[in-house]
Motif scaffolding. Sequence first.
Motif, PDB file in Angstrom:
ATOM      1  N   GLU A   1       0.819  -1.212   0.000  1.00  0.00           N
ATOM      2  CA  GLU A   1       0.000   0.000   0.000  1.00  0.00           C
ATOM      3  C   GLU A   1       0.851   1.258   0.000  1.00  0.00           C
ATOM      4  O   GLU A   1       0.465   2.276  -0.586  1.00  0.00           O
ATOM      5  CB  GLU A   1      -0.975  -0.016   1.176  1.00  0.00           C
ATOM      6  CG  GLU A   1      -2.101  -1.013   0.969  1.00  0.00           C
ATOM      7  CD  GLU A   1      -3.266  -0.814   1.905  1.00  0.00           C
ATOM      8  OE1 GLU A   1      -3.854   0.290   1.946  1.00  0.00           O
ATOM      9  OE2 GLU A   1      -3.613  -1.787   2.609  1.00  0.00           O
TER      10      GLU A   1
ATOM     11  N   SER B   1      -7.552  10.226   2.427  1.00  0.00           N
ATOM     12  CA  SER B   1      -8.886   9.754   2.053  1.00  0.00           C
ATOM     13  C   SER B   1      -9.662  10.838   1.324  1.00  0.00           C
ATOM     14  O   SER B   1     -10.420  10.545   0.385  1.00  0.00           O
ATOM     15  CB  SER B   1      -9.653   9.268   3.284  1.00  0.00           C
ATOM     16  OG  SER B   1      -9.828  10.308   4.221  1.00  0.00           O
TER      17      SER B   1
ATOM     18  N   SER C   1      -6.337   0.268   3.943  1.00  0.00           N
ATOM     19  CA  SER C   1      -7.016  -0.866   4.556  1.00  0.00           C
ATOM     20  C   SER C   1      -6.631  -0.993   6.028  1.00  0.00           C
ATOM     21  O   SER C   1      -5.617  -0.440   6.458  1.00  0.00           O
ATOM     22  CB  SER C   1      -6.662  -2.153   3.806  1.00  0.00           C
ATOM     23  OG  SER C   1      -5.278  -2.417   3.906  1.00  0.00           O
TER      24      SER C   1
ATOM     25  N   CYS D   1      -7.924   5.334   0.148  1.00  0.00           N
ATOM     26  CA  CYS D   1      -8.335   4.802   1.447  1.00  0.00           C
ATOM     27  C   CYS D   1      -7.464   3.603   1.809  1.00  0.00           C
ATOM     28  O   CYS D   1      -7.385   2.632   1.053  1.00  0.00           O
ATOM     29  CB  CYS D   1      -9.800   4.405   1.425  1.00  0.00           C
ATOM     30  SG  CYS D   1     -10.929   5.803   1.207  1.00  0.00           S
TER      31      CYS D   1
ATOM     32  N   ASN E   1      -1.768   2.432   7.215  1.00  0.00           N
ATOM     33  CA  ASN E   1      -2.942   1.585   7.322  1.00  0.00           C
ATOM     34  C   ASN E   1      -3.776   2.037   8.517  1.00  0.00           C
ATOM     35  O   ASN E   1      -3.252   2.559   9.500  1.00  0.00           O
ATOM     36  CB  ASN E   1      -2.551   0.118   7.486  1.00  0.00           C
ATOM     37  CG  ASN E   1      -2.057  -0.476   6.186  1.00  0.00           C
ATOM     38  OD1 ASN E   1      -0.859  -0.536   5.941  1.00  0.00           O
ATOM     39  ND2 ASN E   1      -2.971  -0.915   5.342  1.00  0.00           N
ATOM     40  N   SER E   2      -5.069   1.843   8.440  1.00  0.00           N
ATOM     41  CA  SER E   2      -5.948   2.310   9.502  1.00  0.00           C
ATOM     42  C   SER E   2      -5.842   1.415  10.729  1.00  0.00           C
ATOM     43  O   SER E   2      -5.616   0.209  10.624  1.00  0.00           O
ATOM     44  CB  SER E   2      -7.394   2.364   9.012  1.00  0.00           C
ATOM     45  OG  SER E   2      -7.854   1.068   8.641  1.00  0.00           O
TER      46      SER E   2
END
Length: 288
Positions: free
Chosen positions: A195, A262, A269, A267, A216-217
Amino acid sequence: MNVLVLGGTRYFGVHMVEALLQKGHQITIATRGLKKDNFGNRVRRVVVERTSPRSMAEAFCGRFFDVVCDSLAYCSNDVKYALDSISCKRYVMTSSASVYDLHVDTKEGDFNPLVKPLKWCNRADYPYDEVRRLAECAAFQAYPSQNTIAVRFPFVIGPDDYTNRLYFYVEHIVKGIPMLIDDIDAQMGFVSSNEAGRFLAFLAEQEYTGVMNGSNSGTISLQEIIQHVEEKTGKQAILSNHGDNAPYNGGVDYSLNTKLASDLGFCFSPIRPFIYDLIDRYLELAGK
């Protein structure tokens, strides 16, 4: 677009180049020529010594690129050698969350490279976090007319992670090697190498300038990582003040706010499913 990639033969740089190729861009990768890549005839190549202003000037003087993706700009002189030698419409530099005094919900405005005094330095002149800050200062203060974005990543992890920092925990538990961990409950942020690379390729096509977080979230602690390994193996981690110093020591509870990313259309993951899958792959490598 005609894109120059400084550092694209390993880790998230490989994913960045692949993503750019898939988007149909013309790619030139610049390295010292020490590591082979798997891009074949899909890319052009330039051999250059990144930390030498003479080598950079000889390689790039008079050449123009639509975008320069620079994953090797660790210090202010690195930025200078690049932007003094290369003419480009857009400069995408990989920075680090180390520029921050990290905390939960760290936002881009928590470090402003325009207000810190610029110092020209090499990589070994100051600690890692300081040279990273000065690299950003160089980009935004010394080259104000350049379309630049600095991308701040936390720890990058993935099956291609040559640092083996996450694998350290798996291997030590599997082999029963004692570890010294200073804060096992600290919640930390990570970004997958895949990512991270795709995010950089995405930003190469945008017009946004300034700084931006990429992560990453969610967060995860070493305690949770260790518990996953223990459950999978039936073995217990050996924690000791005399054990091997663990790679992520010195951390604090933190997360990176990625709302700007975002809002721009990218966005990230969640980190937990990815990191648990990655640990399972490491367990196979470790023989469990």
